[in-house]
Design a protein around this motif. Sequence first.
Motif, PDB file in Angstrom:
ATOM      1  N   ARG A   1      10.931  40.972  -1.712  1.00 59.75           N
ATOM      2  CA  ARG A   1       9.846  41.956  -1.813  1.00 59.75           C
ATOM      3  C   ARG A   1       8.514  41.261  -1.614  1.00 59.75           C
ATOM      4  NH1 ARG A   1      10.719  43.919  -7.687  1.00 59.75           N
ATOM      5  NH2 ARG A   1      11.543  41.786  -7.850  1.00 59.75           N
ATOM      6  N   VAL A   2       7.671  41.863  -0.813  1.00 60.54           N
ATOM      7  CA  VAL A   2       6.320  41.335  -0.599  1.00 60.54           C
ATOM      8  C   VAL A   2       5.359  42.127  -1.479  1.00 60.54           C
ATOM      9  CG1 VAL A   2       4.457  40.967   1.058  1.00 60.54           C
ATOM     10  CG2 VAL A   2       6.855  40.628   1.756  1.00 60.54           C
ATOM     11  N   MET A   3       4.568  41.407  -2.272  1.00 64.75           N
ATOM     12  CA  MET A   3       3.627  42.075  -3.187  1.00 64.75           C
ATOM     13  C   MET A   3       2.435  41.171  -3.458  1.00 64.75           C
ATOM     14  SD  MET A   3       5.832  41.727  -6.743  1.00 64.75           S
ATOM     15  CE  MET A   3       7.336  42.340  -5.992  1.00 64.75           C
ATOM     16  N   ASP A   4       1.442  41.722  -4.133  1.00 69.01           N
ATOM     17  CA  ASP A   4       0.271  40.903  -4.457  1.00 69.01           C
ATOM     18  C   ASP A   4       0.634  39.932  -5.575  1.00 69.01           C
ATOM     19  OD1 ASP A   4      -0.758  42.052  -7.225  1.00 69.01           O
ATOM     20  OD2 ASP A   4      -0.239  43.784  -5.956  1.00 69.01           O
ATOM     21  N   ILE A   5      -0.119  38.862  -5.696  1.00 71.10           N
ATOM     22  CA  ILE A   5       0.208  37.770  -6.599  1.00 71.10           C
ATOM     23  C   ILE A   5       0.265  38.221  -8.056  1.00 71.10           C
ATOM     24  CG2 ILE A   5      -2.210  37.019  -6.756  1.00 71.10           C
ATOM     25  CD1 ILE A   5       0.898  34.737  -6.789  1.00 71.10           C
ATOM     26  N   GLU A   6      -0.628  39.124  -8.448  1.00 66.18           N
ATOM     27  CA  GLU A   6      -0.638  39.582  -9.835  1.00 66.18           C
ATOM     28  C   GLU A   6       0.624  40.378 -10.164  1.00 66.18           C
ATOM     29  OE1 GLU A   6      -2.603  38.707 -12.256  1.00 66.18           O
ATOM     30  OE2 GLU A   6      -3.636  37.396 -10.825  1.00 66.18           O
ATOM     31  N   SER A   7       1.060  41.215  -9.231  1.00 71.63           N
ATOM     32  CA  SER A   7       2.291  41.980  -9.440  1.00 71.63           C
ATOM     33  C   SER A   7       3.490  41.035  -9.521  1.00 71.63           C
ATOM     34  CB  SER A   7       2.495  42.985  -8.306  1.00 71.63           C
ATOM     35  OG  SER A   7       1.451  43.936  -8.286  1.00 71.63           O
ATOM     36  N   ALA A   8       3.449  39.992  -8.695  1.00 64.84           N
ATOM     37  CA  ALA A   8       4.539  39.016  -8.696  1.00 64.84           C
ATOM     38  C   ALA A   8       4.626  38.322 -10.052  1.00 64.84           C
ATOM     39  CB  ALA A   8       4.331  37.995  -7.577  1.00 64.84           C
TER      40      ALA A   8
ATOM     41  N   GLY B   1       7.782  38.181 -13.543  1.00 66.78           N
ATOM     42  CA  GLY B   1       8.371  36.991 -14.153  1.00 66.78           C
ATOM     43  C   GLY B   1       8.941  36.018 -13.155  1.00 66.78           C
ATOM     44  N   ALA B   2       8.563  36.153 -11.893  1.00 66.31           N
ATOM     45  CA  ALA B   2       9.086  35.267 -10.859  1.00 66.31           C
ATOM     46  C   ALA B   2       8.661  33.826 -11.118  1.00 66.31           C
ATOM     47  CB  ALA B   2       8.587  35.712  -9.488  1.00 66.31           C
ATOM     48  N   MET B   3       9.573  32.888 -10.851  1.00 70.81           N
ATOM     49  CA  MET B   3       9.288  31.465 -11.010  1.00 70.81           C
ATOM     50  C   MET B   3       8.258  31.050  -9.974  1.00 70.81           C
ATOM     51  SD  MET B   3      10.006  28.578 -12.585  1.00 70.81           S
ATOM     52  CE  MET B   3      11.558  28.966 -13.398  1.00 70.81           C
ATOM     53  N   MET B   4       7.202  30.368 -10.437  1.00 69.16           N
ATOM     54  CA  MET B   4       6.167  29.852  -9.538  1.00 69.16           C
ATOM     55  C   MET B   4       6.066  28.351  -9.723  1.00 69.16           C
ATOM     56  SD  MET B   4       3.180  32.749  -9.923  1.00 69.16           S
ATOM     57  CE  MET B   4       3.558  34.499  -9.732  1.00 69.16           C
ATOM     58  N   LEU B   5       5.880  27.634  -8.644  1.00 62.12           N
ATOM     59  CA  LEU B   5       5.796  26.178  -8.708  1.00 62.12           C
ATOM     60  C   LEU B   5       4.425  25.761  -9.210  1.00 62.12           C
ATOM     61  CD1 LEU B   5       7.591  25.112  -5.407  1.00 62.12           C
ATOM     62  CD2 LEU B   5       8.542  25.483  -7.682  1.00 62.12           C
ATOM     63  N   PHE B   6       4.416  24.905 -10.229  1.00 61.48           N
ATOM     64  CA  PHE B   6       3.155  24.427 -10.802  1.00 61.48           C
ATOM     65  C   PHE B   6       2.396  23.622  -9.755  1.00 61.48           C
ATOM     66  CE2 PHE B   6       0.635  21.218 -13.062  1.00 61.48           C
ATOM     67  CZ  PHE B   6      -0.129  22.044 -13.860  1.00 61.48           C
TER      68      PHE B   6
ATOM     69  N   GLU C   1       1.259  24.691  -6.961  1.00 58.05           N
ATOM     70  CA  GLU C   1       1.371  25.279  -5.622  1.00 58.05           C
ATOM     71  C   GLU C   1       0.258  26.313  -5.421  1.00 58.05           C
ATOM     72  OE1 GLU C   1       3.491  25.732  -1.895  1.00 58.05           O
ATOM     73  OE2 GLU C   1       3.722  24.293  -3.537  1.00 58.05           O
ATOM     74  N   LYS C   2      -0.328  26.304  -4.245  1.00 61.95           N
ATOM     75  CA  LYS C   2      -1.382  27.261  -3.940  1.00 61.95           C
ATOM     76  C   LYS C   2      -0.758  28.480  -3.242  1.00 61.95           C
ATOM     77  CE  LYS C   2      -5.119  23.887  -3.581  1.00 61.95           C
ATOM     78  NZ  LYS C   2      -6.173  23.302  -2.706  1.00 61.95           N
ATOM     79  N   TYR C   3      -0.909  29.659  -3.860  1.00 56.71           N
ATOM     80  CA  TYR C   3      -0.355  30.883  -3.296  1.00 56.71           C
ATOM     81  C   TYR C   3      -1.501  31.775  -2.796  1.00 56.71           C
ATOM     82  CZ  TYR C   3       3.972  29.556  -5.664  1.00 56.71           C
ATOM     83  OH  TYR C   3       5.085  28.892  -6.085  1.00 56.71           O
ATOM     84  N   GLY C   4      -1.196  32.556  -1.766  1.00 59.80           N
ATOM     85  CA  GLY C   4      -2.186  33.490  -1.246  1.00 59.80           C
ATOM     86  C   GLY C   4      -2.229  34.761  -2.085  1.00 59.80           C
ATOM     87  N   ASP C   5      -3.009  35.713  -1.639  1.00 60.01           N
ATOM     88  CA  ASP C   5      -3.116  36.983  -2.370  1.00 60.01           C
ATOM     89  C   ASP C   5      -1.815  37.769  -2.309  1.00 60.01           C
ATOM     90  OD1 ASP C   5      -5.720  36.384  -2.992  1.00 60.01           O
ATOM     91  OD2 ASP C   5      -6.539  37.425  -1.239  1.00 60.01           O
ATOM     92  N   THR C   6      -1.078  37.599  -1.220  1.00 60.16           N
ATOM     93  CA  THR C   6       0.194  38.299  -1.044  1.00 60.16           C
ATOM     94  C   THR C   6       1.323  37.279  -1.012  1.00 60.16           C
ATOM     95  OG1 THR C   6      -0.880  40.035   0.262  1.00 60.16           O
ATOM     96  CG2 THR C   6       1.521  39.863   0.435  1.00 60.16           C
ATOM     97  N   VAL C   7       2.392  37.560  -1.747  1.00 63.31           N
ATOM     98  CA  VAL C   7       3.513  36.614  -1.831  1.00 63.31           C
ATOM     99  C   VAL C   7       4.835  37.338  -1.648  1.00 63.31           C
ATOM    100  CG1 VAL C   7       2.322  34.959  -3.334  1.00 63.31           C
ATOM    101  CG2 VAL C   7       3.606  36.870  -4.343  1.00 63.31           C
TER     102      VAL C   7
END
Length: 314
Positions: free
Chosen positions: A69-76, A80-85, A87-93
Motif C-alpha cells: 500500500r502506498v500512503m503518506d508517511i504519517e499514515s504509515a 505500526g510499520a517497521m521503519m529503519l532508524f 533512514e530518510k523517507y519521503g512524504d509518500t511511502v
Amino acid sequence: MRNHSATHLMHKALREVLGDHVAQKGSLVDADKTRFDFTHNAPVTDAQIREIEAKVNAEILENAAAQARVMDIESAKQTGAMMLFGEKYGDTVRVLDIGTSRELCGGTHVQRSGDIGFFKVTAESGVAAGVRRIEAITGANALAYVQQLESTVTQASGTLKSAPTELQSRIDQVLDHVKALEKEVAQLKGKLASSQGDELMAQAMEYKGLKILAARLEGVDAKTLRDTMDKLKDKLKTAVIVLAAVDGDKVQLAAGVTADSLGKVKAGELVNFVAQQVGGKGGGKPDMAMAGGTDASKLTTALASVHAWVAERV
C-alpha cells in the motif's frame, strides 16, 4: 523476490526471538541468498537459529497474500510499520505486509508467503562490535543445501558403519578410541625413549669432569625429548646434553644443563647454536631449552659440533 520477502519475515523473527533491540544495520539480497546485519551483543545460538527458522517457515506455510500500500508517511507510522532508524523517507511511502511482517519497502516481493517455498539459515557471525550477521537461502537453493547436508551425513554414517540417527554417539565412540590409542602411543614412545636414553648414556663423553652428550632419538616427539632429557640429567648428574628428533625435514631439538654446570654453559645458547646449523632457532631457560629446524640433512654435523662448543666454555 523469495530472498527479499524472506528477509522481512526473518527480521521480524529475529526481534521476536532475540528482543526488540534488534535493528537492521545493513543487508544484501541477491538471487543466491539474503545477508542481514543487525544489532545484537552476543552470538545467536543454535537453538535460537532453529527457532527463527521455525517462525519463518511457519509464515511460509500459512501462505498469506502479500499486500503493498502506498500512503503518506504519517499514515504509515500509524499502521505500526517497521521503519529503519536513520533512514530518510519521503512524504509518500510503500507499506508492505507479508505474513505478520509490516515494513516500509519499495522492493520486489512474492505474491504470497508460500511462494518463498522454504527458508534455511546457513551462517551466523559477528561483523563488528554489537553487530551480528545472518545469511540464509530460500526455495530451490535451500532444498539443494539440505540435500547436500543429508548426503554428507549419509556418507559419514556409511564410513563409520552407523545409522544417521546414531552418528553422534558413534563419533563419540571413535574419539574415545582415538584418545585411548594416543595415550597408548605416548606411553610406548616414552618406553622407547627411555630404552634409547639408557643406551645413549654410554655415548656420553667426559671433559674436565663434565659429561657431554649429543644424540638423535628415533620416533619421538618434543614432549618425549623433554622427558628423556630430564631422566638423562638425573642419571648423568654433571652433564650438558643435546637431544634431537627428526620428522621428515623438520628437526626438534632439546638442550639441557645440570644445575652444577649452569655457571659454565647455558642451555638456551647451546640449543640456538645447534638450531642455526639446521635452519632454525630457539632458546629457553639456562637449564632447559627447545628449538626447531628445517634442514635435517645437516643434523649429524650439528650434533658433532656440540662437544667442541661446550669444551670452549668449560
